[in-house]
Design a protein around this motif. Structure first.
Motif, PDB file in Angstrom:
ATOM      1  N   SER A 183       0.373  -1.267  -0.039  1.00  0.00           N
ATOM      2  CA  SER A 183      -0.185   0.082  -0.016  1.00  0.00           C
ATOM      3  C   SER A 183       0.513   1.379   0.023  1.00  0.00           C
ATOM      4  N   VAL A 194      -4.647   6.256   2.407  1.00  0.00           N
ATOM      5  CA  VAL A 194      -3.916   4.866   1.769  1.00  0.00           C
ATOM      6  C   VAL A 194      -4.143   3.563   0.925  1.00  0.00           C
ATOM      7  N   THR A 195      -3.114   4.108  -0.068  1.00  0.00           N
ATOM      8  CA  THR A 195      -4.202   3.520  -1.308  1.00  0.00           C
ATOM      9  C   THR A 195      -3.582   1.884  -1.738  1.00  0.00           C
ATOM     10  N   ASP A 196      -4.538   0.535  -1.628  1.00  0.00           N
ATOM     11  CA  ASP A 196      -4.561  -0.384  -1.849  1.00  0.00           C
ATOM     12  C   ASP A 196      -3.969  -0.534  -3.236  1.00  0.00           C
ATOM     13  N   THR A 202      -8.690   3.287  -2.761  1.00  0.00           N
ATOM     14  CA  THR A 202      -8.601   4.288  -1.967  1.00  0.00           C
ATOM     15  C   THR A 202      -9.872   4.969  -0.708  1.00  0.00           C
TER      16      THR A 202
END
Length: 329
Positions: A183, A194-196, A202
């Motif tokens: 992430s 927080v970007t997976d 996000t």
């Protein structure tokens, strides 16, 4: 074996607009430290004997450029510009004479709603991976967008650039990659995103009380995230929860916050230099009782502090300073 002095100053050549930006440590321990200035001068410092490699000096080639950030991915230094003909320049660090490789890719665009004074191009960088002959990193822009770059180490001029599925409320102020859950943590100074990167998702960002200009993910304990002087533990919840601890140093003479100032994590220590030349080492082993382990006063301001081969090294006002006993006294 020659004993190093407790403090070793390495002055760098003075240049117009040559403010200190970043001090970078290549992955290979036989390669020198790299000091990058705001105008993209690169100086190389022998990390064992602690002197400048004068024959490797790489001054700005006469192009007007403004370095916003720089990072190192493996043994390749990446420079990010907010103005100039390139947004990214690669600088491979080898035992040979250094050379720059400018990328022709310009993914970050200036918004009609943004004034030029607020910046264009790249605002911050975050390294990702250096493996199997390639380098990967992220650029965050004044245009609120984030891109992932991947380049073959043998043909750096032709990177593959992919837009990340996140659009911040304002310019990207800081980023850090979390290897354990793949992430990307990013900020626009007021919120944390927080970007997976696997699901390309996000969630809603978390509001923070202090401006976020640097983000560190602990290299050995990835569930710990440091926003310089604030520590979040992912096991206790997300960024919408209270941090597990805060600490810091107050410079009573500072008129404004230095957005480029950056510290470093070393095991259970965090070390950071300040505008007034104070360098502080904190021990966060016990988050309920963080202690100041060591404090030193330099004669020049500090922009970037790193730990190299067990030594604390600072960069500021065109001087690289080795504090050789700082961690161990």
């Amino acid at each position: 074996m020659v004993r190093l002095p407790a403090l070793k100053r390495v002055p760098l050549p003075k240049t117009p607009y040559g403010r200190s930006r970043r001090l970078l440590i290549p992955a290979s321990d036989n390669l020198p430290l790299v000091a990058i200035s705001m105008r993209a001068d690169a100086q190389f410092i022998n990390r064992r004997d602690q002197f400048r490699l004068t024959l490797n000096s790489l001054p700005n080639p006469g192009v007007q450029q403004h370095v916003e950030d720089a990072c190192v991915v493996g043994d390749i230094v990446v420079l990010g510009f907010n103005s100039g003909p390139s947004q990214v320049t690669f600088l491979p660090v080898t035992t040979k004479a250094p050379r720059r490789l400018d990328s022709g890719v310009l993914p970050h665009v200036s918004s009609p709603r943004m004034s030029r004074s607020s910046g264009e191009g790249v605002r911050c960088l975050a390294p990702m991976n250096a493996a199997a002959g390639s380098v990967e990193f992220f650029t965050g822009g004044h245009d609120r967008r984030i891109f992932k770059w991947r380049a073959d180490a043998q043909s750096l001029e032709e990177p593959t650039v992919t837009k990340i599925n996140v659009f911040l409320d304002s310019g990207v102020s800081a980023m850090a990659y979390r290897h354990d859950d793949k992430s990307l943590v990013s900020s626009d100074t007021k919120k944390l995103y927080v970007t997976d990167l696997t699901r390309l998702h996000t969630p809603r960002p978390a509001q923070v009380s202090n401006d976020v200009n640097q983000i560190h993910v602990h290299p050995q304990i990835p569930h710990l995230t440091l926003l310089e002087m604030i520590i979040f533990d992912r096991r206790m919840g997300g960024f919408d929860k209270a941090p597990c601890c805060t600490f810091g140093y107050r410079n009573t003479n500072a008129k404004f916050q230095q957005t480029y100032t950056k510290g470093s994590i070393h095991h259970t220590f965090f070390v950071r230099g300040h505008q007034d030349g104070t360098v502080v080492l904190w021990d966060f082993r016990n988050v309920k009782n963080i202690v100041t382990k060591r404090q030193s006063q330099l004669t020049q301001s500090v922009v970037h502090t790193v730990v190299s081969d067990g030594h604390v090294v600072t960069f500021g006002d065109g001087v690289v300073t080795f504090l050789n006993d700082f961690l161990h006294s």
